[in-house]
Design an enzyme around this catalytic site. Structure first.
Site, PDB file in Angstrom:
ATOM      1  NE  ARG A 185      30.508  35.634  42.055  1.00 45.57           N
ATOM      2  CZ  ARG A 185      30.264  36.921  41.817  1.00 45.57           C
ATOM      3  NH1 ARG A 185      29.042  37.311  41.512  1.00 45.57           N
ATOM      4  NH2 ARG A 185      31.226  37.804  41.867  1.00 45.57           N
TER       5      ARG A 185
ATOM      6  NE  ARG B 148      31.937  37.461  37.538  1.00 47.75           N
ATOM      7  CZ  ARG B 148      32.420  38.703  37.632  1.00 47.75           C
ATOM      8  NH1 ARG B 148      31.629  39.681  37.985  1.00 47.75           N
ATOM      9  NH2 ARG B 148      33.686  38.949  37.393  1.00 47.75           N
TER      10      ARG B 148
ATOM     11  CG  ASP C 213      28.272  39.872  39.051  1.00 49.80           C
ATOM     12  OD1 ASP C 213      28.223  39.951  40.285  1.00 49.80           O
ATOM     13  OD2 ASP C 213      28.711  40.789  38.330  1.00 49.80           O
TER      14      ASP C 213
ATOM     15  CG  ASP D 141      27.081  43.955  39.584  1.00 50.55           C
ATOM     16  OD1 ASP D 141      27.469  43.480  40.656  1.00 50.55           O
ATOM     17  OD2 ASP D 141      27.718  43.838  38.513  1.00 50.55           O
TER      18      ASP D 141
END
Length: 269
Positions: free
Chosen positions: A199, A208, A211, A213
């Site tokens: 990344r 990307r 990812d 989160d």
């Protein structure tokens, strides 16, 4: 309120310390611990609760055999062992060193380690290379992590890009799990997994490989320069709510007061 089992005053002779004489001669340590349980069952059978005598015996054995320098390490090691026992939701361990080499009279020196399993939700996305392989890798890493348990994964969804639209579609998924890592430690782990898949953060909302989160951490609300929980605008993003609804549909968003499923229905309407 959680049920608790507490034992205090476990004494053991150990060799934990920085100085040569501490490692050679040893000294007495005292340990207290508390186990938080989901609920004590109403039966009178030992198998329906936690055998605190085994926990106490483990602690005594640990203190007698450990050769670490710091009682901070001892408290953390013991807490990480006990928190993984079946039926334990959290643990508090205090290690006392009443004979610490301070050089003048004092009452006590102690260190406490608190670990609690927290219900967390993560959002995963990829739109570069082998998207499914990137997400599968993240799921495998979370399953293998000793600090996490009960990892549940949503379906994978193909979704259009958000923000910067001139890029490949994303593959998105969500994970729900329990961890005793703090929010900051959890973020660090997610960033490490992202880096392992190459990344690079060169463009906001850009392409990307992976990812990850942190969407929700129990019902906590956190706002720091590095971390915002609940994740910003997750209540208005279908690519988050759709997979999250698969595994956490009835979880309540701590700011909107609405369930994940309800927020998804409002977007679809």
């Amino acid at each position: 309120m959680k049920d608790r089992i507490s034992v205090s005053g476990i004494k053991a002779h150990g060799y934990i310390g920085v100085y040569d004489e501490e490692k050679r001669d040893g000294q007495e340590f005292v340990v207290d611990f508390t186990l938080c349980l989901d609920a004590l069952k109403s039966s009178d059978r030992l198998e329906d609760t936690i055998d605190y005598s085994k926990a106490a015996a483990y602690i005594k054995s640990y203190i007698e055999s450990a050769r670490c320098d710091l009682i901070e390490t001892a408290a953390t090691d013991i807490a990480r062992k006990l928190v993984k026992w079946r039926g334990v939701d959290g643990v508090s361990v205090t290690v006392h060193k009443p004979e610490a080499p301070i050089g003048f009279p004092f009452g006590d020196v102690s260190v406490t380690s608190n670990l609690v399993w927290s219900d967390v939700c993560l959002g995963l996305g990829s739109n570069m290379g082998d998207k499914r392989a990137h997400i599968d890798y993240a799921v495998d890493r979370l399953n293998a992590c000793e600090h996490c348990r009960d990892v549940t994964v949503s379906q994978y969804y193909d979704t259009p890009p958000y923000g910067v639209t001139e890029q490949d579609d994303f593959l998105n998924a969500c994970v729900r799990m329990y961890t005793y890592l703090t929010p900051a430690q959890l973020l660090d782990m997610c960033l490490e997994i992202e880096r392992e898949r190459g990344r690079e953060r060169s463009l906001r909302w850009g392409p990307r490989t992976l990812d990850i989160d942190v969407l929700l951490y129990g019902q906590e609300v956190i706002s720091t320069p590095d971390l915002t929980i609940p994740h910003v605008d997750m209540d208005r993003r279908k690519f988050v709510l759709q997979p999250l609804s698969d595994i956490a549909g009835y979880v309540i968003h701590p700011l909107t007061g609405k369930s994940i499923r309800r927020m998804l229905e409002e977007i679809e309407d």
